[in-house]
Motif scaffolding. Structure first.
Motif, PDB file in Angstrom:
ATOM      1  N   ILE A   1      -6.130   2.978   2.744  1.00 39.31           N
ATOM      2  CA  ILE A   1      -5.310   2.347   1.777  1.00 39.31           C
ATOM      3  C   ILE A   1      -6.261   0.525   2.226  1.00 39.31           C
ATOM      4  O   ILE A   1      -5.928  -0.205   1.549  1.00 39.31           O
ATOM      5  CB  ILE A   1      -4.284   1.893   2.461  1.00 39.31           C
TER       6      ILE A   1
ATOM      7  N   PRO B   1      -3.662   7.243   2.012  1.00 41.89           N
ATOM      8  CA  PRO B   1      -2.684   7.685   1.615  1.00 41.89           C
ATOM      9  C   PRO B   1      -1.620   9.621   1.453  1.00 41.89           C
ATOM     10  O   PRO B   1      -2.279  10.305   1.915  1.00 41.89           O
ATOM     11  CB  PRO B   1      -2.384   7.593   0.260  1.00 41.89           C
TER      12      PRO B   1
ATOM     13  N   ARG C   1       5.228   5.018  -2.882  1.00 38.09           N
ATOM     14  CA  ARG C   1       5.212   3.498  -2.238  1.00 38.09           C
ATOM     15  C   ARG C   1       6.784   3.509  -2.974  1.00 38.09           C
ATOM     16  O   ARG C   1       7.430   3.539  -3.176  1.00 38.09           O
ATOM     17  CB  ARG C   1       4.039   2.495  -2.446  1.00 38.09           C
TER      18      ARG C   1
ATOM     19  N   TRP D   1       0.717  -0.823   0.092  1.00 38.58           N
ATOM     20  CA  TRP D   1      -0.426   0.470   0.059  1.00 38.58           C
ATOM     21  C   TRP D   1       0.893   1.707   0.170  1.00 38.58           C
ATOM     22  O   TRP D   1       2.180   1.286   0.114  1.00 38.58           O
ATOM     23  CB  TRP D   1      -1.182  -0.570   1.787  1.00 38.58           C
ATOM     24  N   CYS D   2       0.053   2.439  -0.307  1.00 34.46           N
ATOM     25  CA  CYS D   2       0.563   3.281  -0.102  1.00 34.46           C
ATOM     26  C   CYS D   2       1.041   3.539   1.103  1.00 34.46           C
ATOM     27  O   CYS D   2       1.099   3.810   2.037  1.00 34.46           O
ATOM     28  CB  CYS D   2       0.066   4.594  -1.017  1.00 34.46           C
TER      29      CYS D   2
ATOM     30  N   THR E   1       1.277   5.725   4.401  1.00 38.22           N
ATOM     31  CA  THR E   1       0.410   6.339   4.250  1.00 38.22           C
ATOM     32  C   THR E   1       0.684   7.786   5.653  1.00 38.22           C
ATOM     33  O   THR E   1       2.015   8.390   5.838  1.00 38.22           O
ATOM     34  CB  THR E   1      -0.812   5.801   5.652  1.00 38.22           C
TER      35      THR E   1
END
Length: 275
Positions: A174, A105, A253, A47-48, A50
């Motif tokens: 996310i 994100p 990411r 995931w990106c 955060t």
């Protein structure tokens, strides 16, 4: 690593792009096939990064850690502040993200800030080819270079990604839009936020055109919550921003090369990163 990152096997991707030319209607950008690119195997964040992740970077005083920043950008770091003048993303206030967005994100960060964070956690930003490989390898035939347009196939579905068509019109957690995951569990490659790449953007042009760029630019991939056209949110589409741009729809990411892991030995309790 297995929880936070996904293994993306090496392989070949077909890179698309555009070039500037002139027609009877004037200056236009036309699509072109750039060519194939070989990718080594990598581990990519599922995931990106955060707001909660980036909060730790801010709280650790990393904006003052000159080892994380290119020398030529040091005078500009003082400009990388939030809405209240504190070090941090442009959309934050008083050194913190908006309440309730900890799992969203992080946005409003330049390429330099994204790169500094990646170094701080012992990773790097992915190249454009590595990112594309992550989105397409699970659906690509082993006998051809025909790649799907999206991680889930060739048909766009507004329930699979946070774009304009989904009706959200702002960033999402996310943990949402899981139907759009890659087969190996990488989330939201398409939609939610554009992602900074470790690839310089260079615009090709025909002989009669000279392209001048006042600032270096990096590619961004994946589209965002405000992306209207489906053609802008494919695994192949490329866009770009200046390295110092701090947009409300761009995040990032991280990754690292798979060969950067040392297998655990009899005296080791886990894998470690090599230089």
């Amino acid at each position: 690593i297995d929880h936070d990152m996904a293994y993306v096997p090496g392989g070949t991707v077909m890179l698309l792009g555009e070039y500037a030319t002139t027609t009877e209607e004037g200056f236009v950008l036309k699509p072109q096939t750039v060519g194939t690119s070989e990718c080594e195997s990598v581990y990519l964040d599922r995931w990106c990064v955060t707001n909660a992740d980036f909060q730790r970077f801010v709280d650790a005083g990393c904006y003052d850690n000159i080892t994380l920043w290119p020398e030529q950008i040091l005078p500009s770091i003082l400009q990388f502040v939030d809405m209240t003048g504190r070090p941090g993303p442009a959309s934050w206030a008083k050194g913190s993200p908006p309440k309730g967005t900890e799992a969203h994100p992080v946005v409003g960060v330049s390429w330099y800030e994204a790169n500094a964070y990646a170094q701080w956690v012992g990773k790097r930003l992915p190249t454009s080819a590595e990112w594309q490989r992550a989105g397409t390898w699970g659906k690509t035939s082993s006998d051809t270079l025909d790649e799907t347009r999206y991680p889930w196939g060739n048909s766009f579905d507004p329930q699979f990604a946070n774009t304009w068509a989904s009706g959200r019109h702002e960033t999402a957690s996310i943990h949402e839009f899981e139907d759009g995951n890659t087969p190996n569990g990488i989330r939201q490659l398409i939609g939610n936020v554009w992602e900074w790449m470790n690839t310089q953007y260079l615009l090709a042009a025909t002989e009669e055109i000279t392209v001048h760029m006042s600032d270096p630019m990096a590619e961004i991939r994946g589209g965002a919550f405000d992306s209207y056209f489906h053609s802008h949110v494919t695994c192949q589409h490329r866009s770009a921003h200046a390295l110092s741009a701090r947009k409300r729809n761009v995040g990032f990411r991280c990754c690292f090369s798979a060969d950067g892991l040392t297998p655990p030995g009899p005296e080791s309790s886990g894998a470690t990163l090599t230089e």
